[in-house]
Design a protein around this motif. Structure first.
Motif, PDB file in Angstrom:
ATOM      1  N   ALA A   6       0.947  -1.224  -0.149  1.00 15.33           N
ATOM      2  CA  ALA A   6      -0.107  -0.003   0.032  1.00 15.33           C
ATOM      3  C   ALA A   6       0.889   1.144  -0.040  1.00 15.33           C
ATOM      4  N   LEU A   7       2.045   0.971   0.343  1.00  9.42           N
ATOM      5  CA  LEU A   7       3.103   2.321   0.459  1.00  9.42           C
ATOM      6  C   LEU A   7       3.193   3.097  -0.710  1.00  9.42           C
ATOM      7  N   PRO A   8       3.450   2.295  -1.862  1.00  6.39           N
ATOM      8  CA  PRO A   8       3.605   3.163  -3.059  1.00  6.39           C
ATOM      9  C   PRO A   8       2.226   4.056  -3.614  1.00  6.39           C
ATOM     10  N   PHE A   9       1.055   3.467  -3.203  1.00  4.97           N
ATOM     11  CA  PHE A   9      -0.234   4.144  -3.485  1.00  4.97           C
ATOM     12  C   PHE A   9      -0.135   5.749  -2.497  1.00  4.97           C
ATOM     13  N   ALA A  10       0.122   5.297  -1.280  1.00  3.47           N
ATOM     14  CA  ALA A  10       0.223   6.414  -0.270  1.00  3.47           C
ATOM     15  C   ALA A  10       1.056   7.483  -0.779  1.00  3.47           C
ATOM     16  N   ALA A  11       2.251   7.025  -1.178  1.00  2.62           N
ATOM     17  CA  ALA A  11       3.459   7.861  -1.526  1.00  2.62           C
ATOM     18  C   ALA A  11       2.995   8.715  -2.826  1.00  2.62           C
ATOM     19  N   GLU A  12       2.446   8.168  -3.715  1.00  4.00           N
ATOM     20  CA  GLU A  12       2.023   8.705  -4.802  1.00  4.00           C
ATOM     21  C   GLU A  12       0.935   9.790  -4.823  1.00  4.00           C
ATOM     22  N   LEU A  13      -0.080   9.403  -3.864  1.00  2.00           N
ATOM     23  CA  LEU A  13      -1.138  10.285  -3.640  1.00  2.00           C
ATOM     24  C   LEU A  13      -0.281  11.657  -2.805  1.00  2.00           C
ATOM     25  N   ALA A  14       0.533  11.231  -2.047  1.00  2.00           N
ATOM     26  CA  ALA A  14       1.095  12.493  -1.202  1.00  2.00           C
ATOM     27  C   ALA A  14       1.968  13.385  -1.978  1.00  2.00           C
ATOM     28  N   LEU A  15       2.382  12.702  -3.077  1.00  2.00           N
ATOM     29  CA  LEU A  15       3.497  13.370  -4.146  1.00  2.00           C
ATOM     30  C   LEU A  15       2.230  14.207  -4.937  1.00  2.00           C
ATOM     31  N   GLN A  16       1.481  13.712  -5.430  1.00  2.00           N
ATOM     32  CA  GLN A  16       0.353  14.157  -6.240  1.00  2.00           C
ATOM     33  C   GLN A  16      -0.227  15.641  -5.588  1.00  2.00           C
ATOM     34  N   ASN A  17      -0.469  15.461  -4.315  1.00  2.00           N
ATOM     35  CA  ASN A  17      -0.807  16.622  -3.511  1.00  2.00           C
ATOM     36  C   ASN A  17      -0.119  17.536  -2.736  1.00  2.00           C
ATOM     37  N   ASP A  18       1.381  17.219  -2.971  1.00  2.00           N
ATOM     38  CA  ASP A  18       2.254  18.129  -2.236  1.00  2.00           C
ATOM     39  C   ASP A  18       2.063  17.750  -0.787  1.00  2.00           C
ATOM     40  N   ALA A  19       1.679  16.696  -0.387  1.00  2.00           N
ATOM     41  CA  ALA A  19       1.378  16.520   0.823  1.00  2.00           C
ATOM     42  C   ALA A  19       2.583  15.811   1.773  1.00  2.00           C
ATOM     43  N   ALA A  20       2.319  15.727   3.077  1.00  2.00           N
ATOM     44  CA  ALA A  20       3.018  14.808   3.824  1.00  2.00           C
ATOM     45  C   ALA A  20       2.521  13.416   3.913  1.00  2.00           C
ATOM     46  N   LEU A  21       3.419  12.725   3.939  1.00  2.00           N
ATOM     47  CA  LEU A  21       3.231  10.843   4.167  1.00  2.00           C
ATOM     48  C   LEU A  21       3.458  10.811   5.562  1.00  2.00           C
ATOM     49  N   PHE A  22       2.601  10.270   6.183  1.00  2.00           N
ATOM     50  CA  PHE A  22       2.530   9.810   7.824  1.00  2.00           C
ATOM     51  C   PHE A  22       2.526   8.387   7.989  1.00  2.00           C
ATOM     52  N   LEU A  23       3.412   7.752   8.421  1.00  2.00           N
ATOM     53  CA  LEU A  23       3.272   6.182   8.751  1.00  2.00           C
ATOM     54  C   LEU A  23       3.208   6.089  10.235  1.00  2.00           C
ATOM     55  N   MET A  24       2.377   5.095  10.719  1.00  2.00           N
ATOM     56  CA  MET A  24       2.026   4.813  12.033  1.00  2.00           C
ATOM     57  C   MET A  24       2.215   3.175  12.282  1.00  2.00           C
ATOM     58  N   TYR A  25       2.738   2.942  13.228  1.00  2.00           N
ATOM     59  CA  TYR A  25       2.701   1.538  13.796  1.00  2.00           C
ATOM     60  C   TYR A  25       2.113   1.640  15.245  1.00  2.00           C
ATOM     61  N   CYS A  26       1.231   0.713  15.327  1.00  2.00           N
ATOM     62  CA  CYS A  26       0.636   0.649  16.659  1.00  2.00           C
ATOM     63  C   CYS A  26       1.093  -0.656  17.349  1.00  2.00           C
ATOM     64  N   VAL A  27       1.001  -0.858  18.622  1.00  2.00           N
ATOM     65  CA  VAL A  27       1.302  -2.159  19.214  1.00  2.00           C
ATOM     66  C   VAL A  27       0.495  -2.024  20.485  1.00  2.00           C
ATOM     67  N   GLU A  28      -0.320  -3.329  20.787  1.00  2.00           N
ATOM     68  CA  GLU A  28      -1.002  -3.286  21.987  1.00  2.00           C
ATOM     69  C   GLU A  28      -0.129  -3.992  23.040  1.00  2.00           C
ATOM     70  N   GLU A  29       0.029  -3.291  24.161  1.00  2.00           N
ATOM     71  CA  GLU A  29       0.900  -3.720  25.227  1.00  2.00           C
ATOM     72  C   GLU A  29       0.546  -4.920  26.040  1.00  2.00           C
ATOM     73  N   PRO A  30       0.888  -5.963  25.863  1.00  2.00           N
ATOM     74  CA  PRO A  30       0.655  -7.167  26.844  1.00  2.00           C
ATOM     75  C   PRO A  30       1.518  -7.532  28.148  1.00  2.00           C
ATOM     76  N   PHE A  31       2.360  -6.253  28.245  1.00  2.00           N
ATOM     77  CA  PHE A  31       3.275  -6.411  29.470  1.00  2.00           C
ATOM     78  C   PHE A  31       2.581  -6.601  30.849  1.00  2.00           C
ATOM     79  N   ASP A  32       2.937  -7.783  31.379  1.00  2.00           N
ATOM     80  CA  ASP A  32       2.379  -8.050  32.647  1.00  2.00           C
ATOM     81  C   ASP A  32       3.615  -8.519  33.438  1.00  2.00           C
ATOM     82  N   PHE A  33       4.575  -8.473  32.824  1.00  2.00           N
ATOM     83  CA  PHE A  33       5.783  -9.092  33.761  1.00  2.00           C
ATOM     84  C   PHE A  33       6.860  -7.911  33.960  1.00  2.00           C
ATOM     85  N   ALA A  34       6.498  -7.238  34.869  1.00  2.00           N
ATOM     86  CA  ALA A  34       7.238  -5.851  35.479  1.00  2.00           C
ATOM     87  C   ALA A  34       8.489  -5.538  35.085  1.00  2.00           C
TER      88      ALA A  34
END
Length: 282
Positions: A21-49
Motif C-alpha cells: 500500500a506504501l507506493p499508493f500512499a506515496a504517489e497520492l502524497a506526491l500528487q498533492n504536495d502533501a506529507a506522508l505519515f506512517l504509524m505503527y501501533c502495538v497493543e501492550e501485553p506487558f504483565d511481567f514488570a
C-alpha cells in the motif's frame, strides 16, 4: 477534497500487504504536495514488570529500524527523494489510534493494505481495515494484496443519485483529471423505470457541464443485485480504482459479512476508495 490533501495517513504493521500500500500512499502524497505519515501501533501485553523497560526498548529499536528501512527504500526512488515522510510508534488499540491520530493530523486520506479474501466474517478486508471502513470520518483507500500501482488509468465511480453524490463525483472527476484518467460513472438499478432514466440523464448532463475537459463515460445498468452488477461491469471494463460513497453502514456491513463468491472477487483485486456522504451513519 482528493486533490487538496495535506496529509496522507498509512497505518502499517510492516507486513507485505501493508508495504504494497506504501507506493499508493506515496504517489497520492506526491500528487498533492502533501506529507506522508506512517504509524505503527502495538497493543501492550506487558504483565511481567521486571522485563517491561527492556522489552519496550527492544520494540522501539526494532520499529525504528523498520521505519528507517521503509523510508530509505522509498526515497531511493528519485521521484520520492523530496517527499516529506513522518513516522510514529503508538501503543494502545489500533482502531482507536488510527481514528484519533488521523483526526489529530487532519489527514485527508487513510490508506490501508488488506489481507485478501478469506472465508471468515470481517476478514475480506482484514478486521482493522473493516472497522476503519465502517467508522472512519475520513476517506479510506483500501489496497488489496498483490496490487501494483498503475496510476489509476481507469476509475469507476458508482452512484445512486444521492444529493451528495454530485459533490463526490466532482471530487473524483478532478482527481481523475490530475492523473489523466478515464472515469466511468455507473448507476446500477434493480429494474427499468422512467424515473431512473430521467435521473441518470440529468446527472450525466450536470457532471458533463462541470467537467467538459475530463474523460468521463456514463453507464446505466439494470441488475437486481448490486454486487453482481458491479462485478459483471468490471469484468467488461477492467479498472485500477473503484470509488464508492458510504452513506449507510448497513450496506457496508452487508458487504463485509456477505458470503464470499465469485462476484466478490473484485474487492480482493482492485483498490477501493470509500468517500463519505454528509450523512454517513444514517
Amino acid at each position: 477534497m482528493l486533490t487538496n490533501i495535506d496529509t496522507v495517513f498509512l497505518p502499517t504493521d510492516f507486513s507485505k500487504n501493508a508495504n504494497q500500500a506504501l507506493p499508493f500512499a506515496a504517489e497520492l502524497a506526491l500528487q498533492n504536495d502533501a506529507a506522508l505519515f506512517l504509524m505503527y501501533c502495538v497493543e501492550e501485553p506487558f504483565d511481567f514488570a521486571p522485563m517491561v523497560a527492556e522489552k519496550k526498548e527492544e520494540l522501539v529499536e526494532r520499529v525504528t529500524e523498520q521505519f528507517e528501512q521503509l523510508v530509505s527504500e522509498l526515497k531511493s526512488k528519485n521521484r520520492f527523494k523530496k517527499l516529506q515522510i513522518k513516522t510514529k510508534l503508538l501503543t494502545g488499540h489500533p482502531i482507536v489510534n488510527i481514528r484519533e491520530e488521523a483526526r489529530a493530523l487532519e489527514a485527508g486520506l487513510i490508506v490501508m493494505g488488506t489481507k485478501g479474501a478469506t472465508n471468515s466474517r470481517n476478514l475480506l478486508f482484514g478486521s482493522f481495515t473493516t472497522e476503519t471502513i465502517l467508522h472512519s470520518d475520513i476517506p479510506v483507500l483500501v489496497i488489496p494484496a498483490g496490487t501494483s500501482f498503475n496510476k489509476f488509468k481507469q476509475i469507476i465511480f458508482t452512484t445512486d443519485f444521492h444529493e451528495d453524490d454530485l459533490d463526490a463525483v466532482n471530487d473524483v472527476a478532478e482527481f481523475a483529471q490530475s492523473f489523466n484518467s478515464t472515469l466511468r460513472v455507473v448507476h446500477i438499478a434493480e429494474s427499468e423505470s422512467l424515473e431512473t432514466e430521467i435521473k441518470f440523464r440529468g446527472y450525466r448532463e450536470l457532471v458533463n457541464e462541470q467537467h467538459p475537459d475530463t474523460n468521463i463515460k456514463f453507464d446505466l445498468i439494470y441488475e437486481a443485485d448490486f454486487f453482481t452488477g458491479i462485478a459483471d461491469y468490471m469484468d467488461k471494463h477492467p479498472t485500477d480504482l473503484l470509488v464508492m460513497v458510504r452513506y449507510k453502514k448497513s450496506f457496508w456491513e452487508s458487504l463485509v459479512s456477505r458470503s464470499l463468491s465469485k462476484e466478490m472477487g473484485f474487492y480482493t483485486e482492485v483498490p477501493l476508495l470509500i468517500l463519505l456522504g454528509k450523512t454517513p451513519d444514517e
